[in-house]
Motif scaffolding. Structure first.
Motif, PDB file in Angstrom:
ATOM      1  N   ASP A   1       0.850  -1.187   0.000  1.00 58.28           N
ATOM      2  CA  ASP A   1       0.000   0.000   0.000  1.00 58.28           C
ATOM      3  C   ASP A   1       0.890   1.242   0.000  1.00 58.28           C
ATOM      4  OD1 ASP A   1      -2.861   1.169   0.632  1.00 58.28           O
ATOM      5  OD2 ASP A   1      -1.482   2.139   2.021  1.00 58.28           O
ATOM      6  N   TYR A   2       0.598   2.202  -0.916  1.00 62.78           N
ATOM      7  CA  TYR A   2       1.467   3.373  -1.010  1.00 62.78           C
ATOM      8  C   TYR A   2       1.460   4.204   0.263  1.00 62.78           C
ATOM      9  CZ  TYR A   2       3.582   7.768  -2.130  1.00 62.78           C
ATOM     10  OH  TYR A   2       4.389   8.879  -2.080  1.00 62.78           O
ATOM     11  N   ALA A   3       0.299   4.377   0.896  1.00 59.75           N
ATOM     12  CA  ALA A   3       0.240   5.179   2.116  1.00 59.75           C
ATOM     13  C   ALA A   3       1.161   4.608   3.185  1.00 59.75           C
ATOM     14  CB  ALA A   3      -1.196   5.260   2.622  1.00 59.75           C
ATOM     15  N   VAL A   4       1.156   3.295   3.344  1.00 62.19           N
ATOM     16  CA  VAL A   4       2.024   2.655   4.336  1.00 62.19           C
ATOM     17  C   VAL A   4       3.487   2.908   3.993  1.00 62.19           C
ATOM     18  CG1 VAL A   4       2.743   0.440   5.318  1.00 62.19           C
ATOM     19  CG2 VAL A   4       0.307   0.889   4.895  1.00 62.19           C
ATOM     20  N   LYS A   5       3.823   2.790   2.720  1.00 57.96           N
ATOM     21  CA  LYS A   5       5.203   3.001   2.285  1.00 57.96           C
ATOM     22  C   LYS A   5       5.647   4.433   2.552  1.00 57.96           C
ATOM     23  CE  LYS A   5       8.181   2.198  -1.732  1.00 57.96           C
ATOM     24  NZ  LYS A   5       8.792   0.955  -1.208  1.00 57.96           N
ATOM     25  N   ALA A   6       4.795   5.403   2.183  1.00 57.92           N
ATOM     26  CA  ALA A   6       5.147   6.810   2.377  1.00 57.92           C
ATOM     27  C   ALA A   6       5.304   7.144   3.857  1.00 57.92           C
ATOM     28  CB  ALA A   6       4.087   7.705   1.731  1.00 57.92           C
ATOM     29  N   VAL A   7       4.401   6.647   4.689  1.00 58.53           N
ATOM     30  CA  VAL A   7       4.482   6.905   6.129  1.00 58.53           C
ATOM     31  C   VAL A   7       5.754   6.286   6.700  1.00 58.53           C
ATOM     32  CG1 VAL A   7       3.406   6.380   8.357  1.00 58.53           C
ATOM     33  CG2 VAL A   7       1.998   7.168   6.458  1.00 58.53           C
ATOM     34  N   ARG A   8       6.107   5.095   6.247  1.00 62.60           N
ATOM     35  CA  ARG A   8       7.306   4.421   6.749  1.00 62.60           C
ATOM     36  C   ARG A   8       8.576   5.219   6.439  1.00 62.60           C
ATOM     37  NH1 ARG A   8       7.463  -0.594   8.136  1.00 62.60           N
ATOM     38  NH2 ARG A   8       5.679  -1.173   6.828  1.00 62.60           N
ATOM     39  N   HIS A   9       8.578   5.933   5.306  1.00 61.19           N
ATOM     40  CA  HIS A   9       9.742   6.717   4.909  1.00 61.19           C
ATOM     41  C   HIS A   9       9.676   8.170   5.396  1.00 61.19           C
ATOM     42  CE1 HIS A   9      10.363   3.305   2.223  1.00 61.19           C
ATOM     43  NE2 HIS A   9      11.596   3.730   2.077  1.00 61.19           N
ATOM     44  N   GLY A  10       8.658   8.509   6.159  1.00 67.57           N
ATOM     45  CA  GLY A  10       8.557   9.873   6.672  1.00 67.57           C
ATOM     46  C   GLY A  10       8.091  10.874   5.637  1.00 67.57           C
ATOM     47  N   ALA A  11       7.467  10.395   4.552  1.00 64.22           N
ATOM     48  CA  ALA A  11       6.955  11.294   3.520  1.00 64.22           C
ATOM     49  C   ALA A  11       5.532  11.742   3.816  1.00 64.22           C
ATOM     50  CB  ALA A  11       7.012  10.614   2.149  1.00 64.22           C
ATOM     51  N   GLY A  12       5.000  11.363   4.955  1.00 68.06           N
ATOM     52  CA  GLY A  12       3.652  11.766   5.349  1.00 68.06           C
ATOM     53  C   GLY A  12       3.320  11.153   6.698  1.00 68.06           C
ATOM     54  N   ARG A  13       2.220  11.624   7.275  1.00 70.71           N
ATOM     55  CA  ARG A  13       1.739  11.084   8.541  1.00 70.71           C
ATOM     56  C   ARG A  13       0.616  10.084   8.272  1.00 70.71           C
ATOM     57  NH1 ARG A  13       2.457  16.516   8.929  1.00 70.71           N
ATOM     58  NH2 ARG A  13       3.852  17.281  10.555  1.00 70.71           N
ATOM     59  N   ALA A  14       0.404   9.187   9.208  1.00 72.55           N
ATOM     60  CA  ALA A  14      -0.706   8.243   9.095  1.00 72.55           C
ATOM     61  C   ALA A  14      -2.024   8.970   9.317  1.00 72.55           C
ATOM     62  CB  ALA A  14      -0.538   7.122  10.115  1.00 72.55           C
ATOM     63  N   TYR A  15      -2.979   8.766   8.415  1.00 71.01           N
ATOM     64  CA  TYR A  15      -4.316   9.336   8.581  1.00 71.01           C
ATOM     65  C   TYR A  15      -5.261   8.170   8.823  1.00 71.01           C
ATOM     66  CZ  TYR A  15      -8.557  12.004   7.743  1.00 71.01           C
ATOM     67  OH  TYR A  15      -9.787  12.604   7.888  1.00 71.01           O
ATOM     68  N   THR A  16      -5.742   8.043  10.056  1.00 68.72           N
ATOM     69  CA  THR A  16      -6.495   6.846  10.442  1.00 68.72           C
ATOM     70  C   THR A  16      -7.895   7.166  10.947  1.00 68.72           C
ATOM     71  OG1 THR A  16      -5.456   6.929  12.640  1.00 68.72           O
ATOM     72  CG2 THR A  16      -4.398   5.558  10.975  1.00 68.72           C
ATOM     73  N   ALA A  17      -8.443   8.299  10.548  1.00 67.93           N
ATOM     74  CA  ALA A  17      -9.801   8.641  10.977  1.00 67.93           C
ATOM     75  C   ALA A  17     -10.808   7.745  10.265  1.00 67.93           C
ATOM     76  CB  ALA A  17     -10.105  10.101  10.663  1.00 67.93           C
ATOM     77  N   GLY A  18     -11.713   7.143  11.033  1.00 71.29           N
ATOM     78  CA  GLY A  18     -12.727   6.282  10.436  1.00 71.29           C
ATOM     79  C   GLY A  18     -12.200   4.872  10.204  1.00 71.29           C
ATOM     80  N   PRO A  19     -13.095   3.957   9.852  1.00 71.62           N
ATOM     81  CA  PRO A  19     -12.689   2.554   9.668  1.00 71.62           C
ATOM     82  C   PRO A  19     -11.794   2.381   8.440  1.00 71.62           C
ATOM     83  CG  PRO A  19     -14.968   2.879   8.957  1.00 71.62           C
ATOM     84  CD  PRO A  19     -14.531   4.163   9.586  1.00 71.62           C
ATOM     85  N   MET A  20     -10.652   1.705   8.650  1.00 73.90           N
ATOM     86  CA  MET A  20      -9.725   1.404   7.555  1.00 73.90           C
ATOM     87  C   MET A  20      -9.028   0.096   7.864  1.00 73.90           C
ATOM     88  SD  MET A  20      -7.972   5.139   6.931  1.00 73.90           S
ATOM     89  CE  MET A  20      -6.695   4.358   5.962  1.00 73.90           C
ATOM     90  N   HIS A  21      -8.880  -0.750   6.874  1.00 76.91           N
ATOM     91  CA  HIS A  21      -8.242  -2.038   7.135  1.00 76.91           C
ATOM     92  C   HIS A  21      -6.723  -1.939   7.204  1.00 76.91           C
ATOM     93  CE1 HIS A  21      -8.080  -2.151   2.620  1.00 76.91           C
ATOM     94  NE2 HIS A  21      -6.928  -2.728   2.871  1.00 76.91           N
ATOM     95  N   THR A  22      -6.167  -0.758   6.911  1.00 80.24           N
ATOM     96  CA  THR A  22      -4.713  -0.575   6.997  1.00 80.24           C
ATOM     97  C   THR A  22      -4.284   0.187   8.251  1.00 80.24           C
ATOM     98  OG1 THR A  22      -4.913   1.431   5.647  1.00 80.24           O
ATOM     99  CG2 THR A  22      -4.391  -0.627   4.481  1.00 80.24           C
ATOM    100  N   THR A  23      -5.207   0.449   9.154  1.00 79.48           N
ATOM    101  CA  THR A  23      -4.902   1.272  10.329  1.00 79.48           C
ATOM    102  C   THR A  23      -3.707   0.759  11.112  1.00 79.48           C
ATOM    103  OG1 THR A  23      -7.160   2.100  10.571  1.00 79.48           O
ATOM    104  CG2 THR A  23      -5.777   2.117  12.537  1.00 79.48           C
ATOM    105  N   ASP A  24      -3.705  -0.529  11.459  1.00 79.73           N
ATOM    106  CA  ASP A  24      -2.615  -1.072  12.270  1.00 79.73           C
ATOM    107  C   ASP A  24      -1.271  -0.928  11.564  1.00 79.73           C
ATOM    108  OD1 ASP A  24      -4.459  -1.738  14.186  1.00 79.73           O
ATOM    109  OD2 ASP A  24      -4.555  -3.865  13.665  1.00 79.73           O
TER     110      ASP A  24
END
Length: 226
Positions: free
Chosen positions: A124-147
């Motif tokens: 998942d691109y969002a997970v990859k970007a967050v892992r590299h510090g290119a963005g923050r995790a946005y976890t508002a509302g139900p998402m299967h990638t939250t953890d």
């Protein structure tokens, strides 16, 4: 002999079948754009906004990456975040999918979609970007990638990667350039170099002293006094 031959053929066939089952999957589908939801990234607007275009149908979509909050404008690391997206996404196939528990689009009208990467450790691109510090995790509302997003952000924070090296502060705005000092108007008879004249002295708009003297054609023209 016939029995042995049949048995040998059967054994070879069985081994071949097992090898076919055990063979690793190919690097990716031969025709990725035939898979529903798969399209190509053609532009990065900012770290969490991309534009896709299907190479066959020409369908163009503006996507807000679900699960990602990237810095924008004057915020620290916004340029690097957008560059990371360009390097990772532009020109490659991605699969877009909605989250049933999330709105279909954001306030700007951009479609909210997971952006899946084929043959990538994170997927998942969002997970990859967050892992590299290119963005923050946005976890508002139900998402299967939250953890996974939370774990990726904790990893980036711990290693002070990307935007976490900014200390959470936006860069100070650049100081405005000082206004140029006004040029005083020249005093005296303002003349233009090379213009015809009848005598006397003058001064150019830049303050250069001029004198009326014969030119190469024998006619009086304004020229520098020294």
């Amino acid at each position: 002999m016939q029995i042995r031959t049949v048995a040998t053929v059967a054994t070879i066939a069985a081994v071949g079948a097992l090898c076919a089952v055990a063979a690793p999957a190919s690097a990716g589908p031969a025709e990725p754009y035939k898979i529903p939801g798969v399209t190509q990234v053609v532009e990065v607007v900012d770290g969490d906004t991309i534009v896709t275009r299907h190479p066959d149908t020409g369908e163009t979509l503006t996507i807000s990456v679900l699960g990602l909050d990237a810095p924008e404008g004057p915020e620290c690391w916004s340029v690097q975040s957008a560059d990371f997206a360009r390097t990772t996404l532009v020109g490659i196939p991605v699969q877009l999918s909605p989250e049933p528990g999330q709105p279909n689009a954001d306030a700007a009208g951009h479609l909210l979609r997971y952006v899946a990467l084929d043959n990538d450790m994170d997927g998942d691109y969002a997970v990859k970007a967050v892992r590299h510090g290119a963005g923050r995790a946005y976890t508002a509302g139900p998402m299967h990638t939250t953890d996974r997003l939370v774990a990726a952000e904790n990893e980036a924070r711990g290693s002070v990667a990307g935007l976490w090296s900014c200390g959470g502060a936006a860069p100070a705005p650049a100081a405005p350039a000082p206004a140029p000092a006004p040029v005083p108007a020249p005093a005296g008879n303002v003349v233009h170099p090379g213009a015809f004249c009848t005598g006397g002295t003058g001064i150019t708009t830049k303050g250069t002293p001029m004198v009326c003297a014969p030119g190469s054609d024998g006619r009086n023209r304004w020229r520098a006094a020294n």
